[in-house]
Design an enzyme around this catalytic site. Structure first.
Site, PDB file in Angstrom:
ATOM      1  N   GLY A   1       0.762  -1.232   0.000  1.00 18.16           N
ATOM      2  CA  GLY A   1       0.000   0.000   0.000  1.00 18.16           C
ATOM      3  C   GLY A   1       0.796   1.287   0.000  1.00 18.16           C
ATOM      4  N   GLY A   2       2.115   1.212  -0.080  1.00 18.44           N
ATOM      5  CA  GLY A   2       2.912   2.434  -0.075  1.00 18.44           C
ATOM      6  C   GLY A   2       2.633   3.330  -1.269  1.00 18.44           C
TER       7      GLY A   2
ATOM      8  N   GLU B   1      -5.511  -5.913  -4.859  1.00 22.63           N
ATOM      9  CA  GLU B   1      -4.481  -6.900  -4.532  1.00 22.63           C
ATOM     10  C   GLU B   1      -5.083  -8.287  -4.677  1.00 22.63           C
ATOM     11  OE1 GLU B   1      -1.688  -9.239  -3.923  1.00 22.63           O
ATOM     12  OE2 GLU B   1      -1.186  -7.089  -3.998  1.00 22.63           O
TER      13      GLU B   1
ATOM     14  N   ARG C   1      -2.734 -10.489   1.546  1.00 23.10           N
ATOM     15  CA  ARG C   1      -2.056  -9.224   1.245  1.00 23.10           C
ATOM     16  C   ARG C   1      -3.059  -8.081   1.084  1.00 23.10           C
ATOM     17  NH1 ARG C   1       3.014  -8.697  -0.568  1.00 23.10           N
ATOM     18  NH2 ARG C   1       2.413  -7.438  -2.381  1.00 23.10           N
TER      19      ARG C   1
ATOM     20  N   CYS D   1      10.636  -3.550  -9.667  1.00 21.94           N
ATOM     21  CA  CYS D   1      11.836  -3.302  -8.866  1.00 21.94           C
ATOM     22  C   CYS D   1      12.904  -4.306  -9.280  1.00 21.94           C
ATOM     23  CB  CYS D   1      11.533  -3.389  -7.374  1.00 21.94           C
ATOM     24  SG  CYS D   1      10.809  -4.955  -6.837  1.00 21.94           S
TER      25      CYS D   1
END
Length: 436
Positions: free
Chosen positions: A114-115, A134, A139, A232
């Site tokens: 959730g960032g 999600e 999660r 990432c």
């Protein structure tokens, strides 16, 4: 750091000998820790004045700061109050690149924990509709907890596969973030366990899944809207080659920006982000036909009870429409939901006010985290020692004339709530959120 030989050789091909040496040297350095100030609740200057430590800008976004060694997080009342979110610097790039505006409809397709969702809500100033999805059920619960702590009032949390959700939202969204699951090469220094799971086969499997996710995401973007794809990881298969695959399959999109961050070239760990603009409709001959569920007739008595509770609890009633669900949950929602969502699995919507029980409203933690303390009729700001006791789940003393539910605050921001009676403030912080 011991890295797989196959990975090192792939990085040599990507960076060259000199670049590889710089990358490996960076991987042996101490990883900087960073946070993002949550401007839904505070401002950077206000936060710095109460942080209790010297923070330095991380250079990615104005709200991003490096924290010094020893800065508390898990036992920090300011964290419990949702004034900041621990977020690696390069992870702050994708949401900043997408840059949604207040009033838009935005989809965060792979949202937990959730960032990035919180960052999107911050740019939207809690105005408009933010759908945070999600697919993994447990999660999704973590995501919902982040939503509540950060005070995201315009957000709907769903738990659906992208190939189910995106056709239902066909061309509904002004902006879509697809922060896809990846091989995690950019997280090796942060999460060493990721090194164990890495393999060329894993990279290929991730790329295959990412292309399916992007294909689904394309459906949800309206013409003229924007799509941000991010990972990432560093592998070309998951980054540039996936983007090339997407553009070939979807000529209605054009690439407008592309960024690739490495530990030795940026202040963060690693990130790839590509921003697209949709110039035309995405063809879709057979969209699923969802049978819209008719909303149950509102229970007038239940709504009156909920309104009375809000009137007793708040000095200024929060904006939004009250909804009483068949299971007794009471919600406060700002934006109308897309009709297709009525037939799909929604974990939460708007702000959970509480639950109807025996002709009364049992309030929820989320309600007190969602709004500034000055909106409430009553609030309690204990001294630091009592505050820590309260955060551990204890009842604390209060004035004898204090009665009813109220937020307990630090620097004017709620960390939870209690109920005052006879000189005692009983603790109502959920057990899983209490300090240990």
């Amino acid at each position: 750091m011991q890295l797989p030989q196959a990975f090192t050789e792939r990085m040599r091909s990507l960076l060259g000998d000199a670049g590889l040496s710089e990358y490996l040297a960076a991987m042996d350095e101490t990883r900087p820790r960073s946070l993002r100030v949550n401007t839904l609740k505070t401002t950077p200057s206000e936060f710095l004045s109460v942080a209790g430590a010297q923070l330095t800008p991380n250079g990615v976004i104005p709200e991003g700061y490096f924290i010094p060694e020893g800065f508390p997080v898990g036992t920090n009342p300011l964290h419990a109050a949702g004034l900041f979110y621990m977020q690696e610097p390069s992870a702050q790039l994708p949401a900043a690149l997408l840059a949604p505006e207040p009033g838009e409809t935005v989809l965060d397709l792979c949202a937990a924990p959730g960032g990035k969702t919180g960052q999107l809500a911050m740019y939207m100033k809690n105005e408009g509709l933010l759908i945070a999805n999600e697919p993994v059920t447990n999660r999704a619960q973590v995501l919902n907890g982040t939503k509540e702590r950060l005070g995201m009032t315009n957000t709907v949390v769903t738990s659906l596969s992208p190939d189910v959700l995106c056709p239902a939202l066909y061309e509904c969204c002004d902006r879509v973030l697809a922060d896809a699951p990846c091989s995690g090469e950019g997280m090796f220094r942060k999460e060493p366990d990721a090194v164990r799971y890495w393999s060329p086969a894993h990279v290929t499997a991730c790329a295959d899944r990412q292309r399916l996710i992007l294909g689904s995401a394309a459906l949800a973007v309206r013409p003229g809207g924007k799509l941000c794809y991010s990972t990432c990881t560093f592998s070309p298969e998951e980054d540039e080659e996936t983007v090339a695959f997407f553009l070939k399959a979807h000529p209605e999109f054009r690439l407008t920006e592309e960024h690739k961050l490495f530990p030795h070239t940026s202040t963060g760990e690693g990130q790839y982000a590509a921003l697209f603009e949709k110039t035309d409709h995405t063809p879709c001959d057979e969209l699923p036909r969802y049978k819209e569920t008719r909303p149950a007739k509102p229970d007038k008595a239940a709504l009156q009870l909920a309104e009375a509770f809000l009137g007793d609890t708040f000095r200024t009633r929060p904006q939004g429409e009250l909804r009483v669900l068949p299971d007794g949950r009471v919600l406060l929602t700002d934006a109308p939901l897309p009709a297709a969502l009525s037939g799909l699995r929604i974990v939460s919507a708007g702000v959970l006010v509480g639950e109807l029980k025996k002709n009364r409203v049992e309030p929820a933690h989320a309600l007190f985290m969602a709004y500034p303390s000055d909106m409430f009729r009553r609030s309690e700001e204990p001294d630091p020692e009592l505050l820590l006791r309260f955060l551990r789940g204890e009842a604390i003393p209060c004035a004898n004339d204090r009665k009813g539910y109220m937020p307990v605050t630090v620097s004017g921001h709620a960390v939870g709530f209690g109920k005052a009676a006879n000189g005692t403030l009983k603790n109502h912080i959920p057990k899983g959120l209490r300090f240990r």
